[in-house]
Design an enzyme around this catalytic site. Structure first.
Site, mmCIF file in Angstrom:
data_model
loop_
_atom_site.group_PDB
_atom_site.id
_atom_site.type_symbol
_atom_site.label_atom_id
_atom_site.label_comp_id
_atom_site.label_asym_id
_atom_site.label_seq_id
_atom_site.Cartn_x
_atom_site.Cartn_y
_atom_site.Cartn_z
ATOM 1 N N ILE A 1 2.639 -1.247 9.482
ATOM 2 C CA ILE A 1 2.895 0.120 9.961
ATOM 3 C C ILE A 1 3.757 0.079 11.221
ATOM 4 C CG2 ILE A 1 1.842 2.315 10.628
ATOM 5 C CD1 ILE A 1 -0.650 1.457 9.025
ATOM 6 N N SER B 1 -8.422 5.476 11.956
ATOM 7 C CA SER B 1 -8.508 5.411 10.492
ATOM 8 C C SER B 1 -9.469 6.458 9.968
ATOM 9 C CB SER B 1 -9.021 4.024 10.101
ATOM 10 O OG SER B 1 -9.392 3.997 8.742
ATOM 11 N N TYR C 1 -15.311 -3.485 11.235
ATOM 12 C CA TYR C 1 -13.940 -2.972 11.413
ATOM 13 C C TYR C 1 -13.973 -1.475 11.712
ATOM 14 C CZ TYR C 1 -9.804 -0.524 9.771
ATOM 15 O OH TYR C 1 -8.762 0.359 9.657
ATOM 16 N N LYS D 1 -13.044 1.052 15.302
ATOM 17 C CA LYS D 1 -12.236 2.278 15.406
ATOM 18 C C LYS D 1 -13.056 3.391 16.064
ATOM 19 C CE LYS D 1 -8.509 0.670 13.384
ATOM 20 N NZ LYS D 1 -7.346 0.292 14.211
ATOM 21 N N PHE E 1 -5.029 7.957 6.482
ATOM 22 C CA PHE E 1 -5.673 7.831 5.176
ATOM 23 C C PHE E 1 -5.175 6.512 4.558
ATOM 24 C CE2 PHE E 1 -8.718 11.170 4.798
ATOM 25 C CZ PHE E 1 -8.551 11.708 6.051
ATOM 26 N N ASN E 2 -4.554 6.485 3.412
ATOM 27 C CA ASN E 2 -4.193 5.183 2.822
ATOM 28 C C ASN E 2 -2.682 4.950 2.885
ATOM 29 O OD1 ASN E 2 -6.915 5.919 1.728
ATOM 30 N ND2 ASN E 2 -6.722 3.909 0.797
ATOM 31 N N ASN F 1 -6.538 -7.058 -0.187
ATOM 32 C CA ASN F 1 -7.768 -6.259 -0.273
ATOM 33 C C ASN F 1 -7.471 -4.877 -0.798
ATOM 34 O OD1 ASN F 1 -9.586 -8.131 1.098
ATOM 35 N ND2 ASN F 1 -8.294 -7.737 2.895
ATOM 36 N N GLY G 1 -19.658 -0.479 -0.718
ATOM 37 C CA GLY G 1 -19.118 0.227 0.454
ATOM 38 C C GLY G 1 -18.066 1.264 0.109
ATOM 39 N N ASP G 2 -17.561 1.269 -1.137
ATOM 40 C CA ASP G 2 -16.539 2.258 -1.508
ATOM 41 C C ASP G 2 -17.157 3.639 -1.718
ATOM 42 O OD1 ASP G 2 -14.351 0.627 -1.422
ATOM 43 O OD2 ASP G 2 -14.117 0.417 -3.595
HETATM 44 C C1 UD1 Z 1 -9.843 0.313 2.689
HETATM 45 C C2 UD1 Z 1 -11.014 0.094 3.603
HETATM 46 C C3 UD1 Z 1 -10.885 1.023 4.786
HETATM 47 C C4 UD1 Z 1 -9.581 0.732 5.518
HETATM 48 C C5 UD1 Z 1 -8.428 0.820 4.540
HETATM 49 C C6 UD1 Z 1 -7.200 0.272 5.238
HETATM 50 C C7 UD1 Z 1 -12.881 -0.696 2.218
HETATM 51 C C8 UD1 Z 1 -14.211 -0.368 1.626
HETATM 52 N N1 UD1 Z 1 -12.261 0.303 2.882
HETATM 53 O O1 UD1 Z 1 -9.839 1.667 2.261
HETATM 54 O O2 UD1 Z 1 -11.959 0.849 5.669
HETATM 55 O O3 UD1 Z 1 -9.395 1.645 6.571
HETATM 56 O O4 UD1 Z 1 -8.648 0.022 3.377
HETATM 57 O O5 UD1 Z 1 -6.079 0.381 4.427
HETATM 58 O O6 UD1 Z 1 -12.384 -1.806 2.101
HETATM 59 N N2 UD1 Z 1 -9.323 -0.777 -5.702
HETATM 60 C C9 UD1 Z 1 -9.384 -1.361 -6.959
HETATM 61 N N3 UD1 Z 1 -8.950 -2.647 -7.100
HETATM 62 C C10 UD1 Z 1 -8.463 -3.381 -6.068
HETATM 63 C C11 UD1 Z 1 -8.398 -2.787 -4.780
HETATM 64 C C12 UD1 Z 1 -8.842 -1.483 -4.621
HETATM 65 O O7 UD1 Z 1 -9.816 -0.727 -7.924
HETATM 66 O O8 UD1 Z 1 -8.091 -4.551 -6.268
HETATM 67 C C13 UD1 Z 1 -9.748 0.626 -5.539
HETATM 68 C C14 UD1 Z 1 -10.900 0.802 -4.562
HETATM 69 O O9 UD1 Z 1 -12.123 0.653 -5.201
HETATM 70 C C15 UD1 Z 1 -10.633 2.240 -4.054
HETATM 71 C C16 UD1 Z 1 -9.102 2.366 -4.112
HETATM 72 O O10 UD1 Z 1 -8.667 1.349 -5.003
HETATM 73 O O11 UD1 Z 1 -11.191 3.171 -4.935
HETATM 74 C C17 UD1 Z 1 -8.438 2.153 -2.770
HETATM 75 O O12 UD1 Z 1 -8.861 0.925 -2.212
HETATM 76 P P1 UD1 Z 1 -8.192 0.298 -0.901
HETATM 77 O O13 UD1 Z 1 -6.736 0.228 -1.078
HETATM 78 O O14 UD1 Z 1 -8.924 -0.963 -0.572
HETATM 79 O O15 UD1 Z 1 -8.446 1.398 0.223
HETATM 80 P P2 UD1 Z 1 -9.811 2.063 0.749
HETATM 81 O O16 UD1 Z 1 -11.010 1.486 0.082
HETATM 82 O O17 UD1 Z 1 -9.643 3.522 0.679
#
Ligand code: UD1
Length: 338
Positions: free
Chosen positions: A12, A124, A148, A152, A177-178, A197, A294-295
């Protein structure tokens, strides 16, 4: 303004440096390269069409941080530097608290000592915790589910306390957000170390052949198609939100201003995968796996406050996000290591 960008060589940070320069600001970067590559610097300079001064050290080093603020006469700071992997923070909580909070305290002390009181902080949407109902508004209570996230929440509180102690401070707490996508040039983008991740970098690495298939973490959520729903925001829109916040702080009465940076639109994991397939021109292999601990099912912003106060709005679409992420990943299959 002359702006110090901490973590300015990260994902970012780099995109924000470019938008700052485009908006006419001068930039100084500090980065310890714990999660960034020095190979980004020539690319950034080429895109910015000017040299970008980069200081290489950790903000936990109070003497060097103080020296930096003493010698670089900056008007404001955008503070991105910090560890950000949820799972790693659960495994190594002390290092997360030490690095994220230690670096912030050192930075705030140096800013106070050298009369720099304008600050934009990289927070975040994770601070909304696991129990809030979307769309998330800024006045919801904050909490977290992992170290983490707690860093924040805690840093936000430290900044609020600081602003009470000295009325000169003007602080923006930006809750992302994302963040996804890349600069349209394809020269800079997200380059996670190890197994990604986050969803979009994982999909991009499947598309380029670095991973066999995507695992979708759960398809039995109460959402449009059973998969998780998130508010994916193009990193260039996010970067422009920082420029808007930085400039707005100059005429805000409030010492601390909390703004969501999101689109207000939810997109499911399957919808994002489909959009990426369109961008890269082929179907991508995936399998459904159990939910990730945690999701939450659904997360998206109420971005009304940022629209109103900053006259800022995300304008780039999911297709723009996927096209730019693919431009970056296909031109740099191994990121900056190429
Ligand atoms: C994650 C973090 C959040 C952080 C943010 C930073 C967790 C639980 N949350 O958010 O604290 O601020 O990243 O960018 O880690 N998914 C899949 N397959 C994958 C990866 C993700 O299905 O290989 C799904 C997840 O279950 C979720 C969505 O994609 O439903 C988004 O995931 P992710 O990109 O990791 O973001 P957050 O979980 O929203």
């Amino acid at each position: 303004m002359r702006v110090l960008v901490t973590g300015g060589c990260g994902y970012i940070g780099t995109h924000t440096v470019l938008q700052l320069v485009t908006a006419g600001h001068d930039v100084v970067v500090v980065d310890d390269f714990s999660n960034a590559s020095p190979a980004v610097i020539p690319r950034l300079e080429e895109l910015a069409d000017r040299p970008i001064p980069v200081h290489r050290f950790t903000l936990e080093d109070r003497a060097r941080t103080d020296h930096l603020l003493a010698t670089e006469r900056v008007d404001a700071v955008i503070h991105f530097a910090g560890f950000k992997a949820v799972g790693e923070s659960v495994a190594h909580p002390i290092s997360y608290y030490r690095n994220n909070i230690g670096a912030t305290l050192s930075l705030l002390e140096a800013m106070s000592a050298h009369d720099v009181h304008r600050l934009v902080f990289s927070s975040s949407a994770t601070v909304y915790g696991a129990d809030a109902t979307p769309p998330f508004t800024e006045d919801l209570p904050t909490s977290a589910t992992n170290p983490y996230g707690w860093t924040k929440v805690m840093i936000e509180q430290i900044m609020r306390d600081l602003a009470v102690s000295d009325p000169q401070w003007r602080i923006a707490l930006l809750r992302y957000f994302n963040p996804v996508g890349a600069h349209p040039s394809g020269r800079i983008g997200e380059d996670p170390s190890g197994i990604p991740n986050n969803l979009l970098p994982f999909i991009a690495q499947v598309a380029v052949g670095r991973r066999d298939r995507l695992l979708i973490f759960g398809d039995d959520y109460d959402t449009v198609d059973g998969t998780g729903v998130r508010d994916f925001i193009h990193v260039d829109d996010l970067a422009l939100g920082h420029v808007a916040a930085l400039e707005a702080l100059g005429h805000r009465d409030e010492a601390v201003n909390t703004w969501n940076l999101g689109t207000g639109q939810g997109t499911s994991v399957r919808q994002l995968l489909r959009a990426f397939e369109k961008a890269c021109g082929r179907e991508l292999p995936y399998a459904v796996a159990p939910r990730r601990p945690g999701d939450i099912a659904t997360s998206y912003a109420d971005p009304t406050r940022a629209h109103r106060d900053l006259r800022w709005e995300a304008t780039r679409s999911i297709d723009d996000i996927c096209a730019s992420a693919w431009a970056w990943q296909s031109a740099n299959p191994h990121g900056y290591q190429a």
